[in-house]
Every structure is written in C-alpha cells, then in structure tokens.
Design an enzyme around this catalytic site. Sequence first.
Site, PDB file in Angstrom:
ATOM      1  N   ASP A  49       6.703   3.513   6.474  1.00  0.00           N
ATOM      2  CA  ASP A  49       6.772   2.760   5.293  1.00  0.00           C
ATOM      3  C   ASP A  49       6.642   3.657   4.099  1.00  0.00           C
ATOM      4  O   ASP A  49       7.574   3.274   3.183  1.00  0.00           O
ATOM      5  CB  ASP A  49       5.732   1.720   5.403  1.00  0.00           C
ATOM      6  N   ALA A  89       3.953   1.405  -1.157  1.00  0.00           N
ATOM      7  CA  ALA A  89       4.746   1.699  -2.062  1.00  0.00           C
ATOM      8  C   ALA A  89       3.809   2.212  -3.461  1.00  0.00           C
ATOM      9  O   ALA A  89       4.290   3.010  -4.120  1.00  0.00           O
ATOM     10  CB  ALA A  89       5.579   0.363  -2.477  1.00  0.00           C
ATOM     11  N   SER A 131       0.885  -1.474   0.170  1.00  0.00           N
ATOM     12  CA  SER A 131      -0.153   0.198  -0.075  1.00  0.00           C
ATOM     13  C   SER A 131       0.681   1.217  -0.060  1.00  0.00           C
ATOM     14  O   SER A 131       0.509   2.359  -0.865  1.00  0.00           O
ATOM     15  CB  SER A 131      -0.727   0.077   1.242  1.00  0.00           C
TER      16      SER A 131
END
Length: 322
Positions: free
Chosen positions: A155, A114, A112
């Site tokens: 992330d 990326a 998600s």
Amino acid sequence: MRKAVSVSAPGKLMLFGEHAVVYGRPCIVTAVSQRMHVTAERISDDEFMLDAPDVKVQGYRKTYAELGAGEVPRAAAFVECALSNLRKEHSFGGVHIRTASEFTSQFGFGSSSASTVGMLKAVSELFDLGLSSHDIFDLAYRTVLDVQGKGSGFDVAAATFGGTLAFVAAGKRIDPIDASGMPLLVGYTGTKADTVSVMAGVSERAKRDPKKIESLYTAMGVIEGEAEAALRAKDWKQLGACMNRNQEELERLGVSGEMLDRMIHAARGAGAYGAKLSGAGVGDCMIALVPPEKSGAVRQALADAGGQPVDVFSSAPGVRVE
Ligand code: MEV
C-alpha cells in the site's frame, strides 16, 4: 523559505496476491485516482499538530519530546509514528499536518498509507530534507511494521510510486507494469474490514494447518505470474480468468465473505471476465474486469446485490507536490 507545502498521494487497490504477499509471494497493486491531500505548515514550537477531519482527528497535538508516548488515537497512529521515525534521521522544526481525503477510509483504499506517504513527502519538501521516493517508501514501510506488526508494504509502495506495480514484500521488487486500458470496475460491500484482525485469523489457521496454507500461497504466487503476463499482453479475458482462480484460493484461505461472494457472482453473471475480492477480504471492496459493453449491466448487478459501484481509475500517479 516556504511556510507550507501541499502534496497528494493516491489510494490503492490490490489486484492479485493479497495475503500471499505477506509471506514472500509477489502481488500486483494499482494506485487509484482518488487521492489523499496533505498539507504541512511550519509552526513555531517544536510540536506536531494534526487535523484529519475525515477520520475525526481534530486539534491533535504533541511536543516532539512526547511523540509516540502516551495516548495515540488509532487514526493518528500512522502519521505520528512516521514523523517520529523521520525525526530519528533528520532534524526539523514544528509542523502542522492537515489531511483531506477524496475517498472514505471505509473503502480500504489505504487512507493510512496515503496519509503517511503524503506527510513524509510534504515534510521533506517543506524542510528541504531531500528524501527520495525510496527513502519515503522505506520510512513508510517501517511505520507499517511499527504500527501493525505485520504487512507487506504494497500500500505504501502504491502511494509512493503510483502506477501499477508487481511488488514483493519490503520492496524487494517494485516493477511498474503498463496497465493502461484495463477495464476495472470496483464495488464496495458496505462493510469495513479490519486488516490486522483478518491477518491474525489467517495466522491462526496457518498454525493449525501450515502445509495447506503454504500450498494456497504457492498457488496464489503462480496465479500472480500468469496474471502479470496477461496484464502485460493486455489479455483481459485471461486476466479475468486469473482473478477467478485467485478468488477460489482466497475462499479456501477463509477470507471471503457473504457480501463479497454475492457481488462477485453478480458481476460474473452479468458478463464480467472475472471478479475477486481486493485487499484483506471479509468486507471492503471487490473488483471485476468488465468488457465495456457489459459495464452498465455489471454496475446494475452489483447494486441489485446490495453493493455500491465505485468510480475508480487505475494506475494513478504516485505522491506529488500540488
Ligand atoms: C491488505 O489490504 C492486504 C494484505 O495482503 C496485507 C498486506 O499485504 O500488507 C492482507
């Protein structure tokens, strides 16, 4: 005027400090060699179209007026929300987004994040919006909070900046660390963890015993500091010892799992310097630091334990036009 732009963004692996990073402590994250490919193509109407076959989204479309409203499938939520956040700051025409992943969304490599970062970069390039890396990070992090309610943004930082980063939530610190040569080995447990529900479980435990949970986060913060020093010194033995100590704290936090424990012990028993879970816990992946001569034995031990060794290189480049 370009008709389409293709970019790619890396997945990520948390090396140290998961959970504690949501509560203000530093973490270390690395971008992995497996990438998410995103293409943005101009379309004539003021519309958003999405094809993400890896997560079974096909032929999804909304007019810009409908963005964020009505039914939003979970797999489209991040990209749609990020596009809606981008539209609040920039005006641009209709766009068809296509994603194709080099890794399964089951691994917890951050598909998600990326795809969100990849979409923002691709749309920025396509319509000459001039977004900087920090703009992309800020928009993507806002999207994480909008969709998940909670999260550190580690992330989306990995997907945006790449490399290996010492990171503090919301991007208060984003410091690259040279991790070249780090002998990292990754094993997949075979089960997908739901980050939001694992974080909710941790919050519940924190409500019951706030002092204990705070002291675990503090210990993890101290370990991260020592891990950062060991990583900068390329002292893999010491870094492995830090992994083992971080794992103990994560077990106390209640986020390890039977399969994770089995694989972590198997890796250590076969000669790893250290091993721990990576990410939210419960399932997804574990990581180990392994002397090169022990790599074959550790991979075999992970497979014998029922896990799946995954070939991964760390410190991959951040989002880029292809
Ligand atoms: C999940 O992969 C890692 C967590 O620390 C959440 C976050 O940092 O956003 C649990």
